[in-house]
Design an enzyme around this catalytic site. Structure first.
Site, PDB file in Angstrom:
ATOM      1  CG  ASN A 152      -0.446  -0.034   2.470  1.00  0.00           C
ATOM      2  OD1 ASN A 152       0.457  -0.818   2.716  1.00  0.00           O
ATOM      3  ND2 ASN A 152      -0.896   0.817   3.346  1.00  0.00           N
ATOM      4  CD  GLU A 250       4.762  -0.637  12.796  1.00  0.00           C
ATOM      5  OE1 GLU A 250       3.572  -0.351  13.006  1.00  0.00           O
ATOM      6  OE2 GLU A 250       5.697  -0.149  13.436  1.00  0.00           O
ATOM      7  CB  CYS A 284      -2.212   0.278   8.262  1.00  0.00           C
ATOM      8  SG  CYS A 284      -0.984   1.583   8.405  1.00  0.00           S
ATOM      9  CD  GLU A 460       8.436   0.087  10.880  1.00  0.00           C
ATOM     10  OE1 GLU A 460       7.579   0.727  10.248  1.00  0.00           O
ATOM     11  OE2 GLU A 460       9.115  -0.830  10.379  1.00  0.00           O
TER      12      GLU A 460
END
Ligand code: NAP
Length: 490
Positions: A152, A250, A284, A460
């Protein structure tokens, strides 16, 4: 704007050559055409890349931080100098608008620059002793790291893993998603041209079940950093548990957006549209569950529907397009399946809910708002990963906190209100790795990012992003010169 694709060769163990694995086809879903077919990585390619990475990593890890940083600065400059080309390749690969892919490329350049700077400015610790010794707490590379990324926002996800992992002194093997295999080849070319020592970085496109699994299971892989779906993440975590290997995960989201009656409605509508419909909802952190206070529910939702209908759905290369094609026709079928399920459960489509007219060749889907759903319906619990928003009323703070948190995901949340104290209260009460107040989908590389619950493990970005790719060692050194009093001998 027109460019060519590369020759489809992979960077494996420092050599550019055709992969020996199964063919991969990149699709331009906005037009329903093929971009390119090339061979992905085979088991043999993976083994070769790992062996080269193992051989190259110790010397790289032994470089001084400022020496490693100089390579990352060069990579950052290489990305910046190639933004138009990277954006074009990624738009062809993912059908995202050029405006978005340019921004993603710029963010990738910034990520390499940031982690170069973090590396150069990260001090080690001299800790407080409780005896006649000095204690150092130092950080060391892990070894060979595998980065597995989704389709994505590939160049940005790739950079968020590759930059800190290299900065930390590791070798990195990157496996991109099969629906977006092209842009990582551009990144590899730039990294190679920046003069990174051969073997330190390889790109291994190929199917997740084969190439991805091989990397995760391999005994020489010291860490896997994964971004993708929750079910894949759980599968990788099980393998990692068996190896006792650290993982960063993630994962997905079903993020609540909360609109209070005292909000600035124009601000909220603009933010909600951007939060769910930009990237065609394939994000997301998409704000996909909207909760609106009952006192303004009807009026606010009417205004939102009007604004949604005004969004420009169109070709990714048209400058005024806001909502482009989905990444793949199969993905649109999955989105359509979710909308059909919502209708079966009693949901009512307020706008969208169908393919747009006049864009038949592409995998387009109209921005969709569905009402009359329950927070327990599957459309409210599961990640659709498309331009689909569900909307529900709420009565008060307690009510909306309970509904917001009643979901296995915990990635993001949006709050719209003029009462800043209330916003802070809700921000603390909501289960989410990131909360936006009177804004949405804003990012800074300096700010840690990640999820709770089914949205993942670890963070992250931010200065600590470097530490996610290092192990920590404590070193005690005696300063007394006296033998330990416990040990006595004649
Ligand atoms: P996915 O199906 O989980 O795939 C992600 C990556 O994992 C791909 O490279 C995939 O390869 C690989 N993979 C699949 N099965 C594997 C296996 N058994 N072993 C090792 N690797 C495997 O997810 P996606 O559909 O590409 O991406 C969408 C998902 O990513 C959404 O759930 C979204 O929320 C999540 N996401 C999360 C974040 C975040 O930061 N939290 C950011 C972006 C996206 P193949 O493509 O070859 O299958």
């Amino acid at each position: 704007m027109s460019h060519d694709f590369s020759n489809g060769h992979l960077l494996i163990g420092g050599q550019w050559r055709a992969g020996k694995g199964a063919p991969i086809t990149s699709i331009f879903a906005a037009e329903g055409t093929e971009n390119q077919t090339f061979n992905g990585a085979s088991r043999e390619d993976v083994e070769e890349a790992i062996a080269a990475a193992k051989a190259a990593q110790p010397a790289w890890g032994a470089l001084k931080p400022h020496e490693r940083a100089s390579y990352l600065y060069r990579i950052s400059e290489g990305i910046s100098a190639n933004i138009d080309r990277i954006a074009w390749v990624q738009s062809r690969d993912t059908s995202k608008t050029l405006a978005e892919t340019r921004a993603l490329a710029a963010s990738a350049a910034a990520t390499f620059r940031y982690f170069a700077a973090v590396l150069e400015t990260s001090d080690e610790l001299l800790t407080v002793p409780r005896g006649d010794y000095t204690t150092l707490s130092v950080h060391e590379p892990l070894g060979v790291v595998a980065a597995i990324t989704p389709w994505n926002s590939p160049i940005a996800s790739d950079a968020q893993k590759v930059a800190p992992a290299l900065a930390a002194g590791n070798a990195v093997l990157l496996k991109p998603a099969s629906w977006s295999p092209l842009v990582c080849l551009e990144l590899a070319r730039i990294i190679d041209e920046a003069g990174l020592p051969k073997g330190l970085f390889s790109v291994l496109p190929g199917s997740g079940r084969e190439v991805g699994n091989l990397l995760v299971e391999h005994p020489d892989i010291a860490k896997v950093s994964f971004t993708g779906g929750t079910s894949t993440g759980k599968h990788l975590a099980r393998i990692a548990a068996d190896k006792l290997m650290p993982v960063s995960l993630e994962l997905g989201g079903k993020s609540p957006t909360i609109v209070f009656e005292d909000c600035d409605e124009d601000l909220a509508i603009a933010g909600i549209l951007f939060g769910i419909f930009s990237s065609s909802g394939q994000s997301c952190i998409a704000g996909s569950r909207l909760f609106v206070q009952r006192s303004i529910y009807d009026r606010f939702v009417d205004r939102l529907v009007t604004a949604t209908k005004a969004l420009k759905v169109g070709h990714p290369f048209d400058a005024d397009t806001q909502v482009s094609s989905l990444v793949h026709a199969d993905h649109r079928a999955s989105v359509e399946g979710y909308v059909a399920m919502a209708l079966e459960d009693g949901g009512r489509v307020l706008c969208g809910g169908k393919r747009p007219e006049g864009l038949d060749a592409g995998a387009f889907y109209e921005p969709t708002i569905i009402a009359d759903v329950a927070n327990t319906d599957r459309i409210c619990r599961e990640e659709v990963f498309g331009p689909v928003l569900v909307v529900m009323p709420f009565d008060d703070e307690a009510d909306v906190i309970a509904m917001g948190n009643d979901n296995e995901y915990g990635l993001a949340c949006g709050i719209w209100s003029r009462d800043h104290v209330k916003c802070q209260r809700i921000a603390r009460a909501i289960k989410a790795g990131t909360v936006w107040i009177n804004t949405y989908k804003q990012f800074s590389i300096s700010t840690p990012f990640g999820g709770d619950g089914a949205s993942g493990i670890g963070r992250e970005k931010g200065r600590a992003g470097l530490r996610a790719y290092q192990s920590q060692k404590s070193i005690y050194e005696d300063m007394s010169g006296r033998p330990h009093p416990w040990a006595r001998w004649p």
